[in-house]
Design an enzyme around this catalytic site. Structure first.
Site, PDB file in Angstrom:
ATOM      1  N   GLY A  53       0.769  -1.247   0.000  1.00 11.39           N
ATOM      2  CA  GLY A  53       0.000   0.000   0.000  1.00 11.39           C
ATOM      3  C   GLY A  53       0.795   1.289   0.000  1.00 11.39           C
ATOM      4  N   CYS A  83      -6.917  -8.489  -1.658  1.00 12.75           N
ATOM      5  CA  CYS A  83      -6.143  -7.298  -1.299  1.00 12.75           C
ATOM      6  C   CYS A  83      -6.771  -6.109  -2.034  1.00 12.75           C
ATOM      7  CB  CYS A  83      -4.695  -7.504  -1.738  1.00 12.75           C
ATOM      8  SG  CYS A  83      -3.634  -6.078  -1.475  1.00 12.75           S
ATOM      9  N   ASN A  84      -7.241  -5.134  -1.276  1.00 11.84           N
ATOM     10  CA  ASN A  84      -7.859  -3.948  -1.896  1.00 11.84           C
ATOM     11  C   ASN A  84      -6.842  -3.190  -2.747  1.00 11.84           C
ATOM     12  OD1 ASN A  84     -10.687  -3.292  -0.340  1.00 11.84           O
ATOM     13  ND2 ASN A  84      -9.264  -4.398   0.943  1.00 11.84           N
ATOM     14  N   CYS A 193      -9.137  -2.462   3.868  1.00  7.55           N
ATOM     15  CA  CYS A 193      -7.886  -3.224   3.693  1.00  7.55           C
ATOM     16  C   CYS A 193      -8.118  -4.547   4.398  1.00  7.55           C
ATOM     17  CB  CYS A 193      -6.717  -2.473   4.327  1.00  7.55           C
ATOM     18  SG  CYS A 193      -5.211  -3.469   4.538  1.00  7.55           S
TER      19      CYS A 193
HETATM   20  N1  DGL Z   1      -4.191  -6.169   2.671  1.00  6.33           N
HETATM   21  C1  DGL Z   1      -3.942  -5.166   1.693  1.00  6.33           C
HETATM   22  C2  DGL Z   1      -5.242  -4.464   1.263  1.00  6.33           C
HETATM   23  O1  DGL Z   1      -6.307  -5.025   1.371  1.00  6.33           O
HETATM   24  C3  DGL Z   1      -2.938  -4.118   1.916  1.00  6.33           C
HETATM   25  C4  DGL Z   1      -1.845  -4.152   2.877  1.00  6.33           C
HETATM   26  C5  DGL Z   1      -0.591  -3.608   2.245  1.00  6.33           C
HETATM   27  O2  DGL Z   1       0.139  -4.413   1.682  1.00  6.33           O
HETATM   28  O3  DGL Z   1      -0.324  -2.410   2.334  1.00  6.33           O
HETATM   29  O4  DGL Z   1      -5.203  -3.374   0.780  1.00  6.33           O
END
Ligand code: DGL
Length: 265
Positions: A53, A83-84, A193
């Protein structure tokens, strides 16, 4: 590529592939397992390269494509981008690369939050990359007449979950500092997230009962179920499926932590 497609069509008992920049996508995997317990799953966490991110767009795209390629080579019959950030950065490219493979991404659950009655104030917690991205801007534009929407980038939050810290005092202080400027004015919080559902309890405690919390994991799981059904790719097995964890950080502790998060209440 042709070969991969043929394998897919041949066997609906192949696993569903799920990935994230690290361990956060396990919150989506848990929802998938609730919706489709008889499927087998392979989960890949790219913890070596986490966080995504705060990385440049091109790098997130490259890493995302590599993850999908890895899962397809492991025999995945469909892919969930849990993962968003990766969804925002690369889902369109992935769809054009793999038009015949069921592929579902996740985006912040803004719709149900914004459509609550009375023009609510909604706080969207997500990575800087998600909040800055075009996809999020388009999503926001769709609902800005219905709600006041505040995007809150949360750099540093996913790292607690990656370290297996989901209830420490340091985490509580971090969240309190992050959220306290908004708590009086907001009606709901969107966990944008996939790492954040693991710290949901603390967020709930800080926000109080009045504030509703939304997370897109269940909707994503149901969408994948629909896509697999439509493609005739739901398994014929009826007994509970298996979950295999893989991580770019090749350490037994990482796999153990993945299992712990998967089973966490
Ligand atoms: N879990 C990831 C998301 O849903 C992001 C975490 C990251 O790698 O910054 O955005």
């Amino acid at each position: 590529m042709e070969e991969i497609k043929q394998n897919l069509a041949a066997d609906r008992n192949q696993p569903v592939g799920v990935f994230d920049s690290g361990l956060g996508g396990i919150s989506v995997l848990r929802e998938l397992y609730k919706v489709m317990p008889e499927e087998n799953y392979i989960y890949f966490g790219d913890s070596v390269n986490a966080p995504y991110g705060t990385k440049p767009l091109e790098e997130i795209r490259r890493l995302t494509i590599t993850n999908v390629d890895f899962l397809l080579r492991q025999g995945a019959k469909g892919i969930v981008v849990a993962c968003n950030t990766a969804t925002a950065a690369a889902v369109r490219i992935l769809r054009s690369m793999y038009p015949d493979i069921p592929l579902v991404g996740i985006e912040p659950a803004l719709k149900p939050a914004a459509l609550q009655p009375g023009h609510p104030t909604v706080l969207v917690m997500a990575t800087p990359m998600t909040i800055e991205g075009e996809k999020y801007k388009a999503l926001m534009a769709r609902y800005e007449q219905k709600a006041d929407i505040i995007g809150l980038p949360c750099p540093g939050l996913m790292e607690f979950v990656e370290a297996g810290n989901t209830q420490g005092e340091d985490l509580k202080r971090f969240l309190e500092e992050l959220l306290s400027p908004y708590l009086r004015e907001i009606d709901s919080i969107v966990l944008g997230c996939t790492h954040y559902p693991f710290v949901r309890r603390i967020i709930e405690e800080l926000a109080g009962e009045r504030v509703r919390i939304f997370d897109g994991g269940n909707g994503t799981a149901r969408e994948m179920c629909r896509r697999l059904t439509e493609a005739g790719l739901r398994t014929s097995r009826t007994e509970p499926g298996t979950v295999k964890f893989e991580n770019s950080l090749v350490k037994e502790e990482e796999i153990e932590l993945s299992r712990t998060l998967f089973q966490k209440k």
